[in-house]
Design a protein around this motif. Structure first.
Motif, mmCIF file in Angstrom:
data_model
loop_
_atom_site.group_PDB
_atom_site.id
_atom_site.type_symbol
_atom_site.label_atom_id
_atom_site.label_comp_id
_atom_site.label_asym_id
_atom_site.label_seq_id
_atom_site.Cartn_x
_atom_site.Cartn_y
_atom_site.Cartn_z
ATOM 1 N N SER A 105 14.684 -10.630 36.672
ATOM 2 C CA SER A 105 13.951 -9.982 37.771
ATOM 3 C C SER A 105 14.963 -8.809 38.610
ATOM 4 C CB SER A 105 13.451 -10.947 38.731
ATOM 5 O OG SER A 105 12.816 -10.195 39.753
ATOM 6 N N GLY A 106 14.639 -7.738 38.250
ATOM 7 C CA GLY A 106 15.665 -6.804 38.611
ATOM 8 C C GLY A 106 16.905 -6.644 38.353
ATOM 9 N N ASP A 107 17.982 -6.626 39.086
ATOM 10 C CA ASP A 107 19.332 -6.813 38.914
ATOM 11 C C ASP A 107 19.729 -8.448 38.870
ATOM 12 O OD1 ASP A 107 19.700 -4.117 38.712
ATOM 13 O OD2 ASP A 107 19.992 -3.933 40.975
ATOM 14 N N SER A 108 19.057 -9.271 39.153
ATOM 15 C CA SER A 108 19.230 -10.653 39.060
ATOM 16 C C SER A 108 18.399 -11.718 38.208
ATOM 17 C CB SER A 108 19.015 -11.073 40.658
ATOM 18 O OG SER A 108 19.465 -12.460 40.652
ATOM 19 N N TRP A 109 18.323 -12.704 38.429
ATOM 20 C CA TRP A 109 17.507 -13.527 37.400
ATOM 21 C C TRP A 109 17.406 -15.001 38.093
ATOM 22 C CZ3 TRP A 109 22.698 -12.537 35.245
ATOM 23 C CH2 TRP A 109 23.550 -13.654 35.382
ATOM 24 N N GLY A 110 16.464 -15.698 37.587
ATOM 25 C CA GLY A 110 15.972 -16.964 37.923
ATOM 26 C C GLY A 110 15.700 -17.641 36.363
ATOM 27 N N SER A 111 15.202 -18.559 36.747
ATOM 28 C CA SER A 111 14.788 -19.580 35.515
ATOM 29 C C SER A 111 13.334 -19.818 35.434
ATOM 30 C CB SER A 111 15.654 -21.021 35.666
ATOM 31 O OG SER A 111 17.149 -20.613 35.748
ATOM 32 N N GLY A 112 12.808 -20.257 34.267
ATOM 33 C CA GLY A 112 11.406 -20.675 34.138
ATOM 34 C C GLY A 112 11.064 -21.798 33.118
ATOM 35 N N THR A 113 9.995 -22.333 33.056
ATOM 36 C CA THR A 113 9.554 -23.271 32.203
ATOM 37 C C THR A 113 8.393 -23.122 31.344
ATOM 38 O OG1 THR A 113 10.371 -24.981 33.931
ATOM 39 C CG2 THR A 113 9.132 -25.791 31.875
ATOM 40 N N ILE A 114 8.541 -22.982 29.971
ATOM 41 C CA ILE A 114 7.206 -22.556 29.139
ATOM 42 C C ILE A 114 6.318 -23.831 29.273
ATOM 43 C CG2 ILE A 114 6.516 -22.164 26.923
ATOM 44 C CD1 ILE A 114 9.279 -21.059 26.316
ATOM 45 N N VAL A 115 5.410 -23.585 29.698
ATOM 46 C CA VAL A 115 4.220 -24.690 30.121
ATOM 47 C C VAL A 115 2.914 -24.512 29.163
ATOM 48 C CG1 VAL A 115 5.158 -25.137 32.468
ATOM 49 C CG2 VAL A 115 3.361 -23.457 32.055
ATOM 50 N N GLU A 116 2.743 -23.274 28.410
ATOM 51 C CA GLU A 116 1.503 -23.094 27.626
ATOM 52 C C GLU A 116 1.813 -22.021 26.618
ATOM 53 O OE1 GLU A 116 -2.157 -24.376 27.836
ATOM 54 O OE2 GLU A 116 -1.186 -23.814 25.979
ATOM 55 N N ARG A 117 0.969 -22.221 25.693
ATOM 56 C CA ARG A 117 0.976 -20.968 24.442
ATOM 57 C C ARG A 117 -0.554 -20.939 23.815
ATOM 58 N NH1 ARG A 117 1.025 -20.531 18.799
ATOM 59 N NH2 ARG A 117 1.405 -22.771 18.536
ATOM 60 N N GLN A 132 10.324 -11.859 43.818
ATOM 61 C CA GLN A 132 10.218 -10.959 44.801
ATOM 62 C C GLN A 132 11.083 -9.995 44.828
ATOM 63 O OE1 GLN A 132 10.606 -13.472 48.399
ATOM 64 N NE2 GLN A 132 8.405 -14.478 47.897
ATOM 65 N N SER A 133 12.101 -9.798 44.147
ATOM 66 C CA SER A 133 13.104 -8.592 44.279
ATOM 67 C C SER A 133 12.740 -7.683 43.352
ATOM 68 C CB SER A 133 14.505 -9.299 43.656
ATOM 69 O OG SER A 133 14.466 -9.972 42.585
ATOM 70 N N ALA A 134 11.879 -7.683 42.423
ATOM 71 C CA ALA A 134 11.539 -6.808 41.450
ATOM 72 C C ALA A 134 9.904 -6.489 41.073
ATOM 73 C CB ALA A 134 12.280 -6.899 40.242
ATOM 74 N N LYS A 135 9.574 -5.636 40.354
ATOM 75 C CA LYS A 135 8.214 -5.292 40.156
ATOM 76 C C LYS A 135 7.908 -5.523 38.349
ATOM 77 C CE LYS A 135 7.084 -2.307 43.957
ATOM 78 N NZ LYS A 135 6.356 -1.194 44.702
ATOM 79 N N THR A 136 9.200 -5.452 37.826
ATOM 80 C CA THR A 136 9.093 -5.556 36.226
ATOM 81 C C THR A 136 10.016 -6.644 36.117
ATOM 82 O OG1 THR A 136 11.017 -4.065 36.225
ATOM 83 C CG2 THR A 136 8.799 -3.288 35.901
ATOM 84 N N TYR A 137 9.574 -7.601 35.042
ATOM 85 C CA TYR A 137 10.165 -8.804 34.596
ATOM 86 C C TYR A 137 10.498 -8.946 33.211
ATOM 87 C CZ TYR A 137 7.840 -9.367 39.116
ATOM 88 O OH TYR A 137 7.386 -9.243 40.254
ATOM 89 N N PHE A 196 19.644 -21.323 34.764
ATOM 90 C CA PHE A 196 20.660 -20.324 34.569
ATOM 91 C C PHE A 196 21.261 -19.895 35.894
ATOM 92 C CE2 PHE A 196 17.602 -20.074 31.118
ATOM 93 C CZ PHE A 196 18.500 -20.068 29.919
ATOM 94 N N PRO A 197 22.400 -20.414 36.250
ATOM 95 C CA PRO A 197 23.162 -20.058 37.462
ATOM 96 C C PRO A 197 23.505 -18.649 37.512
ATOM 97 C CG PRO A 197 23.805 -22.066 36.602
ATOM 98 C CD PRO A 197 23.292 -21.596 35.488
ATOM 99 N N VAL A 198 23.343 -18.319 38.663
ATOM 100 C CA VAL A 198 23.679 -16.432 38.747
ATOM 101 C C VAL A 198 25.102 -16.373 38.712
ATOM 102 C CG1 VAL A 198 23.607 -14.619 40.375
ATOM 103 C CG2 VAL A 198 21.800 -16.119 40.151
#
Length: 358
Positions: A105-117, A132-137, A196-198
């Motif tokens: 997300s922008g210049d930073s990142w976070g984590s996520g969990t795959i919950v569906e396909r 919240q820090s970006a508009k493109t992911y 994924f720690p920053v």
């Protein structure tokens, strides 16, 4: 008459007779006497080779696979229990790694969990504050591939720090997290968290982190943004949005807040009240996650891979029709033995919850 051969024969016969008498007196046979010159393997290091022994020592491989002989009786049961504990944590690590993604997300990142396909569309659950820090992911999957992602806006998680991203991939092998229930864990129970720690060292793989810990506090009502599951796992910035797993490998919560925040006061209940000081101190020492029930309630269209559907002592406002209608039990066993550490943590949680709230 030649006396020399006769004397030599007489001496040799006497010597052999003496050796035979000694062997008889000591209980040895001639065959056993020869075997005592062979190397004997220590009794405590007996191994069963994976292949039949090679007759020629020169032809025997140096790294022949070997495994210990199976213990018997009571010792075998103890050994199996120890191995089961090691295998359980290894299985949790593999499960968490296969369903956790990095959310760029922008210049930073976070984590996520795959919950569906659904066909080629994967759905990722994360925190709202991660986006919240970006508009493109972008999404980085466990195999290192990076995909463009879009935010799913059809579902609004009002009052909950949750968000949904989706990405397309022709790879059908990305694992989907099994959604459980936070009612399957109690204070003192083991839980596993990943992300994924920053601040992770970029040279150490993808910077993914897996932590083990125990549930420290489950208040009767949730904090602001839906946080209601506290645990002592070491969570760092960047792990927000990653999964929290119970002992059966089910996703029971979403990482979102680490212990000892540097600013602000996040320890306010959703109704505006504040915890008493003993409870607040335990909250500060804990990391926090949002129970998966919040996601199941507000986005039931994505919850096709579910486990236990009967939440207990989790505040849902309004009650979830999905959870009340579907109540079949999980095939996975989530019970775990109660250790002295678990008992102590339950006592601490009970003492913290018994104080008067402000």
């Amino acid at each position: 008459m030649n006396w020399f051969p006769l004397a030599f024969f007489t001496c040799t016969a006497g010597l052999l007779t003496g050796v035979a008498v000694q062997l008889h007196n000591r209980g040895f046979s001639a065959t056993e006497l020869v075997r005592t010159d062979l190397w004997q393997q220590p009794q405590a290091s007996i191994f069963q080779l994976g292949k039949p022994p090679v007759k020629s020592p020169a032809a025997q491989p140096l790294n022949l696979p070997a495994k210990p002989l199976k213990p018997s009786g009571q010792n075998q049961g103890a050994s199996q229990r120890l191995r089961a504990g090691d295998l359980s944590e290894k299985a949790m690590l593999q499960t968490a790694r296969s369903i956790t993604v990095k959310v760029l997300s922008g210049d930073s990142w976070g984590s996520g969990t795959i919950v569906e396909r659904q066909e080629q569309v994967y759905t990722v659950l994360t925190n709202d504050h991660v986006l919240q820090s970006a508009k493109t992911y972008r999404i980085q999957t466990p195999d290192g591939q990076i995909y463009s992602a879009t935010r799913y806006l059809a579902t609004q998680f009002t009052g909950k720090d949750l968000a949904i991203l989706q990405f397309k991939s022709t790879n059908p092998d990305y694992k989907i997290g099994v959604l459980g229930s936070s009612s399957t864990v109690k204070e003192g129970d083991q839980v596993y968290a990943a992300g994924f720690p920053v601040e992770a060292n970029k040279s150490s793989g993808a910077g993914w982190k897996f932590t083990t810990g125990r549930v420290s506090l489950i208040p009767e009502k949730s904090l602001e943004d839906g946080y209601q599951l506290g645990y002592n796992n070491q969570i760092e910035k960047g792990m927000s949005g990653g999964p929290v797993l119970n002992w059966a490998g089910e996703v029971v919560a979403v990482n979102g807040m680490h212990a000892y925040p540097l600013w602000g006061d996040p320890y306010v209940f959703q109704d505006g009240s504040k915890p008493c000081e003993p409870m607040r101190q335990l909250m500060v020492r804990s990391s926090w996650g949002i129970p998966i029930e919040n996601f199941l309630q507000l986005a039931p269209q994505f919850s096709t891979k579910k486990a236990e559907k009967t939440p207990k002592n989790i505040s849902l406002d309004p009650p979830s029709q999905l959870l009340s209608q579907q109540s079949h039990k999980s095939d996975l066993t989530v019970s775990q033995p109660v250790s002295n550490t678990a008992k102590l943590m339950r006592q601490q949680a009970a003492a913290a919850k018994s104080c008067t709230q402000l």
